[in-house]
Design an enzyme around this catalytic site. Sequence first.
Site, PDB file in Angstrom:
ATOM      1  N   GLU A 182       1.369  -0.883  -0.334  1.00  0.00           N
ATOM      2  CA  GLU A 182      -0.230   0.085   0.044  1.00  0.00           C
ATOM      3  C   GLU A 182       1.051   0.680  -0.130  1.00  0.00           C
ATOM      4  O   GLU A 182       1.539   1.271   0.437  1.00  0.00           O
ATOM      5  CB  GLU A 182      -0.322  -0.144   0.855  1.00  0.00           C
ATOM      6  N   ALA A 203      -2.935  12.804  10.357  1.00  0.00           N
ATOM      7  CA  ALA A 203      -3.411  11.206  10.947  1.00  0.00           C
ATOM      8  C   ALA A 203      -2.036  10.939  11.457  1.00  0.00           C
ATOM      9  O   ALA A 203      -2.107   9.754  12.260  1.00  0.00           O
ATOM     10  CB  ALA A 203      -2.819  10.829   9.430  1.00  0.00           C
TER      11      ALA A 203
HETATM   12  P1  0O2 Z   1      -1.833   0.924  10.370  1.00  0.00           P
HETATM   13  O1  0O2 Z   1      -1.467   0.971  12.137  1.00  0.00           O
HETATM   14  O2  0O2 Z   1      -1.517   2.649  10.458  1.00  0.00           O
HETATM   15  O3  0O2 Z   1      -1.163   0.143   9.322  1.00  0.00           O
HETATM   16  P2  0O2 Z   1     -10.383  -0.215   7.233  1.00  0.00           P
HETATM   17  O4  0O2 Z   1     -10.236   0.103   8.101  1.00  0.00           O
HETATM   18  O5  0O2 Z   1     -11.332  -2.136   6.722  1.00  0.00           O
HETATM   19  O6  0O2 Z   1     -12.119   1.190   6.082  1.00  0.00           O
HETATM   20  P3  0O2 Z   1      -8.577  -0.569   4.928  1.00  0.00           P
HETATM   21  O7  0O2 Z   1      -8.856  -2.044   4.427  1.00  0.00           O
HETATM   22  O8  0O2 Z   1      -7.873  -0.830   6.194  1.00  0.00           O
HETATM   23  O9  0O2 Z   1      -9.955  -0.115   5.850  1.00  0.00           O
HETATM   24  O10 0O2 Z   1      -8.051   0.509   4.517  1.00  0.00           O
HETATM   25  P4  0O2 Z   1      -8.042   1.472   4.464  1.00  0.00           P
HETATM   26  O11 0O2 Z   1      -9.050   2.378   4.914  1.00  0.00           O
HETATM   27  O12 0O2 Z   1      -7.849   2.479   3.206  1.00  0.00           O
HETATM   28  O13 0O2 Z   1      -6.831   2.014   5.548  1.00  0.00           O
HETATM   29  C1  0O2 Z   1      -5.751   1.647   5.594  1.00  0.00           C
HETATM   30  C2  0O2 Z   1      -4.372   2.565   6.208  1.00  0.00           C
HETATM   31  O14 0O2 Z   1      -5.078   3.787   6.159  1.00  0.00           O
HETATM   32  C3  0O2 Z   1      -4.573   1.901   7.476  1.00  0.00           C
HETATM   33  O15 0O2 Z   1      -3.826   0.857   8.476  1.00  0.00           O
HETATM   34  C4  0O2 Z   1      -4.285   3.493   8.281  1.00  0.00           C
HETATM   35  O16 0O2 Z   1      -2.916   4.019   7.705  1.00  0.00           O
HETATM   36  C5  0O2 Z   1      -4.626   4.211   7.200  1.00  0.00           C
HETATM   37  N1  0O2 Z   1      -6.007   4.840   8.126  1.00  0.00           N
HETATM   38  C6  0O2 Z   1      -6.966   5.167   7.589  1.00  0.00           C
HETATM   39  N2  0O2 Z   1      -8.356   5.516   8.264  1.00  0.00           N
HETATM   40  C7  0O2 Z   1      -6.847   5.642   9.158  1.00  0.00           C
HETATM   41  C8  0O2 Z   1      -7.515   7.098  10.289  1.00  0.00           C
HETATM   42  O17 0O2 Z   1      -9.221   7.221  10.569  1.00  0.00           O
HETATM   43  N3  0O2 Z   1      -6.301   7.486  11.229  1.00  0.00           N
HETATM   44  C9  0O2 Z   1      -5.378   7.251  10.810  1.00  0.00           C
HETATM   45  N4  0O2 Z   1      -4.556   8.079  11.769  1.00  0.00           N
HETATM   46  N5  0O2 Z   1      -4.972   6.561   9.328  1.00  0.00           N
HETATM   47  C10 0O2 Z   1      -6.152   5.728   9.246  1.00  0.00           C
HETATM   48  P5  0O2 Z   1      -4.326   0.702   8.960  1.00  0.00           P
HETATM   49  O18 0O2 Z   1      -3.971  -0.745   8.901  1.00  0.00           O
HETATM   50  O19 0O2 Z   1      -5.350   0.462   9.996  1.00  0.00           O
HETATM   51  O20 0O2 Z   1      -3.156   1.356  10.895  1.00  0.00           O
HETATM   52  P1  0O2 Z   2       1.745  -0.491  12.860  1.00  0.00           P
HETATM   53  O1  0O2 Z   2       1.203   0.307  11.255  1.00  0.00           O
HETATM   54  O2  0O2 Z   2       0.873   0.126  13.576  1.00  0.00           O
HETATM   55  O3  0O2 Z   2       1.834  -1.727  12.828  1.00  0.00           O
HETATM   56  P2  0O2 Z   2      13.371   2.739  10.888  1.00  0.00           P
HETATM   57  O4  0O2 Z   2      13.756   2.522  11.706  1.00  0.00           O
HETATM   58  O5  0O2 Z   2      13.575   4.389  11.274  1.00  0.00           O
HETATM   59  O6  0O2 Z   2      13.134   3.185   9.452  1.00  0.00           O
HETATM   60  P3  0O2 Z   2      10.325   3.608  12.584  1.00  0.00           P
HETATM   61  O7  0O2 Z   2      10.664   4.165  13.449  1.00  0.00           O
HETATM   62  O8  0O2 Z   2      10.181   2.261  12.912  1.00  0.00           O
HETATM   63  O9  0O2 Z   2      11.618   2.651  11.239  1.00  0.00           O
HETATM   64  O10 0O2 Z   2       9.377   4.322  11.735  1.00  0.00           O
HETATM   65  P4  0O2 Z   2       8.987   3.344  10.928  1.00  0.00           P
HETATM   66  O11 0O2 Z   2       8.856   2.156  10.790  1.00  0.00           O
HETATM   67  O12 0O2 Z   2       9.574   3.910   9.396  1.00  0.00           O
HETATM   68  O13 0O2 Z   2       7.624   3.987  11.049  1.00  0.00           O
HETATM   69  C1  0O2 Z   2       7.159   3.649  11.948  1.00  0.00           C
HETATM   70  C2  0O2 Z   2       5.280   4.037  12.286  1.00  0.00           C
HETATM   71  O14 0O2 Z   2       5.330   4.467  11.475  1.00  0.00           O
HETATM   72  C3  0O2 Z   2       4.666   3.171  12.187  1.00  0.00           C
HETATM   73  O15 0O2 Z   2       3.913   2.978  13.022  1.00  0.00           O
HETATM   74  C4  0O2 Z   2       3.534   3.457  11.205  1.00  0.00           C
HETATM   75  O16 0O2 Z   2       2.088   4.044  12.115  1.00  0.00           O
HETATM   76  C5  0O2 Z   2       4.079   4.813  10.488  1.00  0.00           C
HETATM   77  N1  0O2 Z   2       4.410   4.337   9.337  1.00  0.00           N
HETATM   78  C6  0O2 Z   2       5.313   4.604   8.541  1.00  0.00           C
HETATM   79  N2  0O2 Z   2       5.308   4.902   7.338  1.00  0.00           N
HETATM   80  C7  0O2 Z   2       4.434   3.925   7.081  1.00  0.00           C
HETATM   81  C8  0O2 Z   2       4.189   3.586   6.011  1.00  0.00           C
HETATM   82  O17 0O2 Z   2       4.397   3.730   4.793  1.00  0.00           O
HETATM   83  N3  0O2 Z   2       2.373   2.818   5.836  1.00  0.00           N
HETATM   84  C9  0O2 Z   2       1.528   2.887   7.079  1.00  0.00           C
HETATM   85  N4  0O2 Z   2       0.368   2.451   7.071  1.00  0.00           N
HETATM   86  N5  0O2 Z   2       2.178   3.386   8.319  1.00  0.00           N
HETATM   87  C10 0O2 Z   2       3.518   3.965   7.846  1.00  0.00           C
HETATM   88  P5  0O2 Z   2       3.738   0.856  14.133  1.00  0.00           P
HETATM   89  O18 0O2 Z   2       3.125   0.671  15.335  1.00  0.00           O
HETATM   90  O19 0O2 Z   2       4.920   0.439  14.069  1.00  0.00           O
HETATM   91  O20 0O2 Z   2       3.099   0.217  12.973  1.00  0.00           O
END
Ligand code: 0O2
Ligand code: 0O2
Length: 270
Positions: free
Chosen positions: A140, A152
């Site tokens: 993604e 966000a």
């Molecule tokens: P993480 O921890 O960031 O990886 P659904 O949750 O079913 O509606 P789906 O299929 O997961 O949706 O896809 P969607 O809605 O496109 O969201 C994918 C990612 O978009 C999320 O991953 C978040 O990173 C970001 N996102 C979506 N909605 C929100 C929001 O309301 N607030 C924030 N801060 N981020 C959002 P994850 O796996 O939920 O989370």
């Molecule tokens: P989640 O989604 O809750 O599982 P580094 O060693 O510097 O590369 P660092 O400091 O851990 O890594 O930062 P990193 O891995 O870039 O990102 C840390 C957090 O940023 C993650 O939380 C994500 O929420 C967010 N993040 C950064 N890049 C992305 C991205 O491309 N997509 C999504 N969905 N989230 C991202 P968590 O809790 O580890 O991850």
Amino acid sequence: MDVRDWGTFLLPYEQTVEELKVKFKTMRSELKKREEYAPIEFVTGRVKRISSILDKAKRLNVPMDELETGIEDIAGIRIMCQFVEDIRRVAEYIRARKDLTVLFEKDYITNFKESGYRSFHMIIEYPVQTALGQKKVLAEIQVRTLAMNFWATIEHSLSYKYRESLPDDIRARLKKAGEAANTLDTEMSSIREDILEAQRKFEDDSNITTQVLNAIHKLYFFHLVNEAIAFQSRFNVIWQNHDMDAMKVLLDEVKELLSEAKKKVNEHEL
Ligand code: 0O2
Ligand code: 0O2
């Protein structure tokens, strides 16, 4: 109970994140080196943590043996842009790439989420070359402005802290803050437009000035010395006053005189 070697399972995703981070960072530095505007400000990426994968699989009812197709963001890349307009350019750049396939897009900018979340998501298929051969993995790509990212990131950490039970007043305030971030993006875009407009005007003005001076110089070729001196002194006054409307009139007059002089020379030669 499902026994899975998570380390091996996550390997192609780790490789995908590393490769895509390098590719998008390279695009930024390449454009900078060419002294072109780079729509990318910075790039991050991560492989989803195992606990988050399990949470999401449960939430979306994805069976454990279908994680690869059922969860699209195990590999996640995030591209931050300065301006909303840059997001479209980055998306076009990604669609044009030959090393990945865009499967679908989610436009949470036109249709932002109930929470106030705004971002442009692209789900892609990326072929990684592993020791065991090629493997296509889903990833993604989230493309967003700095303001969208600021919102966000904070919202994500608060939602994580409170899980499902985010107090209503905090939820409402976050939504309002999301609107403020949107206003900030709109304001920054309009300031950018004004700056570009000013730069274009400066370019136009400087082109006109160059054209006037070149045209006055050409008058000497036609022995119109007194006229050239007269135009030059008018130019000096206009330049002092920075009156670009008068400069355009002057340019038209000098050009008119030049074309008359050319006509006379041509008639004489016939
Ligand atoms: P993480 O921890 O960031 O990886 P659904 O949750 O079913 O509606 P789906 O299929 O997961 O949706 O896809 P969607 O809605 O496109 O969201 C994918 C990612 O978009 C999320 O991953 C978040 O990173 C970001 N996102 C979506 N909605 C929100 C929001 O309301 N607030 C924030 N801060 N981020 C959002 P994850 O796996 O939920 O989370
Ligand atoms: P989640 O989604 O809750 O599982 P580094 O060693 O510097 O590369 P660092 O400091 O851990 O890594 O930062 P990193 O891995 O870039 O990102 C840390 C957090 O940023 C993650 O939380 C994500 O929420 C967010 N993040 C950064 N890049 C992305 C991205 O491309 N997509 C999504 N969905 N989230 C991202 P968590 O809790 O580890 O991850």
